[in-house]
Every structure is written in structure tokens, then in C-alpha cells.
Design an enzyme around this catalytic site. Structure first.
Site, PDB file in Angstrom:
ATOM      1  N   SER A   1       0.810  -1.226   0.000  1.00  0.00           N
ATOM      2  CA  SER A   1       0.000   0.000   0.000  1.00  0.00           C
ATOM      3  C   SER A   1       0.842   1.274   0.000  1.00  0.00           C
ATOM      4  O   SER A   1       1.630   1.495   0.917  1.00  0.00           O
ATOM      5  CB  SER A   1      -0.884   0.058   1.258  1.00  0.00           C
ATOM      6  OG  SER A   1      -1.847  -0.929   1.229  1.00  0.00           O
TER       7      SER A   1
ATOM      8  N   HIS B   1      -3.159   0.637  -4.909  1.00  0.00           N
ATOM      9  CA  HIS B   1      -2.598  -0.548  -5.571  1.00  0.00           C
ATOM     10  C   HIS B   1      -2.882  -0.458  -7.070  1.00  0.00           C
ATOM     11  O   HIS B   1      -4.004  -0.689  -7.499  1.00  0.00           O
ATOM     12  CB  HIS B   1      -3.207  -1.835  -4.993  1.00  0.00           C
ATOM     13  CG  HIS B   1      -2.723  -2.135  -3.620  1.00  0.00           C
ATOM     14  ND1 HIS B   1      -1.823  -3.135  -3.356  1.00  0.00           N
ATOM     15  CD2 HIS B   1      -2.991  -1.551  -2.440  1.00  0.00           C
ATOM     16  CE1 HIS B   1      -1.569  -3.158  -2.061  1.00  0.00           C
ATOM     17  NE2 HIS B   1      -2.265  -2.212  -1.481  1.00  0.00           N
TER      18      HIS B   1
ATOM     19  N   HIS C   1      -5.186  -9.083  -2.326  1.00  0.00           N
ATOM     20  CA  HIS C   1      -5.410  -9.385  -0.908  1.00  0.00           C
ATOM     21  C   HIS C   1      -6.527 -10.409  -0.732  1.00  0.00           C
ATOM     22  O   HIS C   1      -7.512 -10.404  -1.470  1.00  0.00           O
ATOM     23  CB  HIS C   1      -5.809  -8.118  -0.145  1.00  0.00           C
ATOM     24  CG  HIS C   1      -4.781  -7.045  -0.167  1.00  0.00           C
ATOM     25  ND1 HIS C   1      -4.684  -6.134  -1.196  1.00  0.00           N
ATOM     26  CD2 HIS C   1      -3.798  -6.729   0.716  1.00  0.00           C
ATOM     27  CE1 HIS C   1      -3.686  -5.303  -0.937  1.00  0.00           C
ATOM     28  NE2 HIS C   1      -3.131  -5.647   0.209  1.00  0.00           N
TER      29      HIS C   1
ATOM     30  N   TYR D   1      -8.653 -10.265   1.625  1.00  0.00           N
ATOM     31  CA  TYR D   1      -9.885  -9.569   2.036  1.00  0.00           C
ATOM     32  C   TYR D   1     -10.685  -9.008   0.857  1.00  0.00           C
ATOM     33  O   TYR D   1     -11.815  -8.576   1.013  1.00  0.00           O
ATOM     34  CB  TYR D   1      -9.583  -8.456   3.053  1.00  0.00           C
ATOM     35  CG  TYR D   1      -8.722  -7.322   2.546  1.00  0.00           C
ATOM     36  CD1 TYR D   1      -9.193  -6.405   1.614  1.00  0.00           C
ATOM     37  CD2 TYR D   1      -7.432  -7.146   3.029  1.00  0.00           C
ATOM     38  CE1 TYR D   1      -8.412  -5.363   1.160  1.00  0.00           C
ATOM     39  CE2 TYR D   1      -6.638  -6.118   2.587  1.00  0.00           C
ATOM     40  CZ  TYR D   1      -7.134  -5.228   1.649  1.00  0.00           C
ATOM     41  OH  TYR D   1      -6.341  -4.212   1.200  1.00  0.00           O
ATOM     42  N   GLU D   2     -10.074  -9.008  -0.320  1.00  0.00           N
ATOM     43  CA  GLU D   2     -10.824  -8.553  -1.499  1.00  0.00           C
ATOM     44  C   GLU D   2     -11.810  -9.622  -1.971  1.00  0.00           C
ATOM     45  O   GLU D   2     -12.604  -9.378  -2.873  1.00  0.00           O
ATOM     46  CB  GLU D   2      -9.855  -8.208  -2.640  1.00  0.00           C
ATOM     47  CG  GLU D   2      -9.011  -6.985  -2.355  1.00  0.00           C
ATOM     48  CD  GLU D   2      -7.982  -6.734  -3.444  1.00  0.00           C
ATOM     49  OE1 GLU D   2      -8.366  -6.251  -4.518  1.00  0.00           O
ATOM     50  OE2 GLU D   2      -6.794  -7.052  -3.216  1.00  0.00           O
TER      51      GLU D   2
ATOM     52  N   ALA E   1       2.561  -2.334   4.207  1.00  0.00           N
ATOM     53  CA  ALA E   1       2.276  -1.326   5.225  1.00  0.00           C
ATOM     54  C   ALA E   1       1.734  -2.078   6.425  1.00  0.00           C
ATOM     55  O   ALA E   1       0.927  -2.997   6.269  1.00  0.00           O
ATOM     56  CB  ALA E   1       1.238  -0.350   4.700  1.00  0.00           C
TER      57      ALA E   1
ATOM     58  N   MET F   1      -2.372  -7.166   6.694  1.00  0.00           N
ATOM     59  CA  MET F   1      -3.367  -7.985   5.985  1.00  0.00           C
ATOM     60  C   MET F   1      -2.781  -8.624   4.729  1.00  0.00           C
ATOM     61  O   MET F   1      -3.502  -8.892   3.771  1.00  0.00           O
ATOM     62  CB  MET F   1      -4.575  -7.112   5.618  1.00  0.00           C
ATOM     63  CG  MET F   1      -5.185  -6.374   6.794  1.00  0.00           C
ATOM     64  SD  MET F   1      -6.469  -5.244   6.262  1.00  0.00           S
ATOM     65  CE  MET F   1      -6.711  -4.269   7.754  1.00  0.00           C
ATOM     66  N   SER F   2      -1.480  -8.852   4.719  1.00  0.00           N
ATOM     67  CA  SER F   2      -0.871  -9.383   3.485  1.00  0.00           C
ATOM     68  C   SER F   2       0.399 -10.165   3.790  1.00  0.00           C
ATOM     69  O   SER F   2       0.635 -10.578   4.922  1.00  0.00           O
ATOM     70  CB  SER F   2      -0.540  -8.217   2.538  1.00  0.00           C
ATOM     71  OG  SER F   2       0.537  -7.458   3.063  1.00  0.00           O
TER      72      SER F   2
ATOM     73  N   ASN G   1       1.261   3.232  11.107  1.00  0.00           N
ATOM     74  CA  ASN G   1       0.401   3.687  12.210  1.00  0.00           C
ATOM     75  C   ASN G   1       0.620   2.812  13.442  1.00  0.00           C
ATOM     76  O   ASN G   1       1.138   1.707  13.342  1.00  0.00           O
ATOM     77  CB  ASN G   1      -1.076   3.588  11.784  1.00  0.00           C
ATOM     78  CG  ASN G   1      -1.457   2.168  11.391  1.00  0.00           C
ATOM     79  OD1 ASN G   1      -1.190   1.736  10.266  1.00  0.00           O
ATOM     80  ND2 ASN G   1      -2.050   1.442  12.320  1.00  0.00           N
TER      81      ASN G   1
ATOM     82  N   HIS H   1      -7.643   4.388   6.207  1.00  0.00           N
ATOM     83  CA  HIS H   1      -6.804   3.973   5.070  1.00  0.00           C
ATOM     84  C   HIS H   1      -6.009   5.171   4.538  1.00  0.00           C
ATOM     85  O   HIS H   1      -4.878   5.023   4.096  1.00  0.00           O
ATOM     86  CB  HIS H   1      -7.670   3.356   3.971  1.00  0.00           C
ATOM     87  CG  HIS H   1      -6.872   2.709   2.873  1.00  0.00           C
ATOM     88  ND1 HIS H   1      -6.023   1.641   3.115  1.00  0.00           N
ATOM     89  CD2 HIS H   1      -6.777   2.972   1.551  1.00  0.00           C
ATOM     90  CE1 HIS H   1      -5.453   1.281   1.969  1.00  0.00           C
ATOM     91  NE2 HIS H   1      -5.893   2.075   1.013  1.00  0.00           N
TER      92      HIS H   1
END
Ligand code: HPA
Length: 268
Positions: A27, A58, A80, A82-83, A110, A207-208, A231, A243
């Protein structure tokens, strides 16, 4: 898998030389500057069977860059879980590079920090991971890629980590190591989840990366993982996560990652 072989054949029509390294840019990450020469580029859309990334930040572009006699394959935009994609879709780029004969991969992402010792803007060298997603790209065995049961005592390549540390010292970056905890997302963690993950030994969340890493290890490909901390995790910071914050910090720290990458590709 036939599909990823066809994708690799498509790339081979545009660039047929040896490729020394592949990178997946997470990201908001943008590692290449004008010291690299782009020798091939294709939108994911045009590569046969390539799953399309749907997330802001992306781009969905595959390129091959040259620097001296070295060639680097670049995935700008990742797929991802989550997609809504399957794990096999998520690791499609890794299968593709396997068919291109690539032996080294740099996975970037990230990530959120679970400790005050890792701050937004830090580049963290990953030394281990926890797979919290209750899923795994090796489920459903495909023998062509390697053994079913894969050793994970050193998921990240020790030699590449050593190289990264030398470069960090040269560039005066603080050397910080991470245990990356992979959750499916797309929700960010609750503060109770953050407490739990810290107790389990994680200091970064994201998440990756872990699916691609696992796939690469089955194939015997060496992986260096670098997290850009964007963060503090929920409850560690006082502000809610967004995001846009992740993308913004990514942009600020871009220069650092570019500097690292330039050195890294010089010593490939
Ligand atoms: N949690 C999960 N994934 C992330 C985070 C986070 O705090 N920051 C960037 N990706």
C-alpha cells in the site's frame, strides 16, 4: 499450475532475460526511481489469468526494470485475501515468478505497530510471522511447486536479512525487527485483539505478505520482508485508524524505502 505458466509465457514474450529479483510493492509504496530503466510493462488486466487488485493505492501494473546487468520484476499492486479472492489468487504473482525462474523476492507491506518501540515511518526487517488468518495457500496440494509440508524455522532469508542490516547501518536507519501477524482484515483490530496479539509475541499487524511468503518458501525462493510502519495499532495510539492515514505515511516514508532499495539492488 497451468494458468500462472501461461502468464509467465506472456511476460517472456516481452522480456526474455534472467530476472534477479522480484518485488511486491505494498500500500502506497513506490520503490523505483529514474536510476532504473523500465524494459517491460503490462497492466495486470493484460496478463492472462492475473487477478485484478481493487484497492486504492494498488495500481495493478507489472514491470521489469534494468539496472546495470541486473533485472528486477516489479508488482505494483497486490492481491489481498480480504478482497474476496482465493488464497491461490493471492499467491498468483509468486507462482508467476517461479515460472520466470526468480530465486529472490522482496515483499513489502504497510503495517500497524503494536509497540511504542516501532513508530510510523520506521522500516522494519521481518524476522518471523504468525499466521492468524486460519487459511493457507498450500491447502489443496500442487506437487509441481514443492513439498506439502514446508519447514518454517527460518521463513525469512538470513543472508538477505544480513544484507539489509548492513544497508540500514550505512543509511543510518534504526535496525528494528518485526514479528508480523497476518490477519485477513479488512477490519482493523480491536484494542482487545491488539492486547492478545502482543501477548502472543507479535509486534506488527497487517493484511498481506504471509500468503506470498508461504508460497515462496514451498518453492525454495528466498524472501526478504520489509514492513513500512504506517500507524500504531488500535489502543496503542489515541486516534482512530483510516486507510488515508496509511497511504499518507507511506508517501512520507517512500524516500527511505527508495534509498534502501537502490542500495539493495546495487549489491544483488
Ligand atoms: N492493522 C492491520 N493492517 C494494517 C494496519 C493495522 O494497523 N496498518 C496497515 N495495515
Amino acid at each position: 499450475m497451468k494458468n500462472s505458466k501461461e502468464a509467465a509465457d506472456f511476460i517472456r514474450k516481452g522480456f526474455d532475460g534472467k530476472v534477479d529479483l522480484a518485488i511486491i510493492e505494498g500500500s502506497g509504496i513506490d520503490t523505483f526511481d529514474d536510476t532504473y530503466e523500465k524494459v517491460f510493462s503490462a497492466s495486470y488486466r493484460d496478463i492472462p489469468h492475473f487477478p485484478l487488485s481493487t484497492v486504492e493505492g494498488h495500481a495493478g501494473q507489472f514491470s521489469v526494470y534494468k539496472k546495470g546487468n541486473k533485472a528486477i520484476a516489479d508488482f505494483k499492486g497486490r492481491i489481498h485475501f480480504y478482497e474476496g479472492y482465493s488464497m491461490w489468487d493471492v499467491v498468483f504473482p509468486i507462482r508467476l515468478v517461479y515460472h520466470l525462474g526468480i530465486k529472490n523476492i522482496l515483499l513489502t507491506n504497510a503495517a500497524g505497530s503494536l509497540t511504542k518501540a516501532i513508530e510510523p515511518g520506521d522500516l522494519i526487517i521481518l524476522e518471523d510471522y504468525i499466521n492468524f488468518a486460519q487459511n493457507n495457500p498450500l491447502i489443496g496440494y500442487e506437487p509441481e511447486f514443492g513439498e506439502r509440508f514446508v519447514d518454517m524455522s527460518d521463513p525469512f532469508d538470513k543472508r538477505m536479512i544480513k544484507t539489509a542490516v548492513t544497508i540500514y547501518e550505512k543509511l543510518n536507519f534504526p535496525v528494528k525487527y518485526g514479528v508480523y501477524v497476518f490477519l485477513t482484515g479488512p477490519t482493523y483490530e480491536t484494542s482487545s485483539e491488539v492486547k492478545m496479539i502482543r501477548l502472543l509475541g507479535g509486534n506488527l499487524v497487517g493484511m498481506s505478505t504471509v500468503p506470498e511468503l508461504i508460497m515462496a518458501r514451498q518453492m525454495g525462493i528466498n524472501v526478504l520482508g520489509i514492513s513500512l510502519c504506517t500507524n500504531f495499532g488500535t489502543g496503542i495510539s489515541d486516534t482512530p485508524l483510516s486507510h488515508s492515514e496509511v497511504i499518507e505515511t507511506g508517501k512520507r516514508a517512500k524516500r527511505k524505502l527508495k534509498d534502501f532499495f537502490r542500495e539493495f539492488t546495487d549489491v544483488l
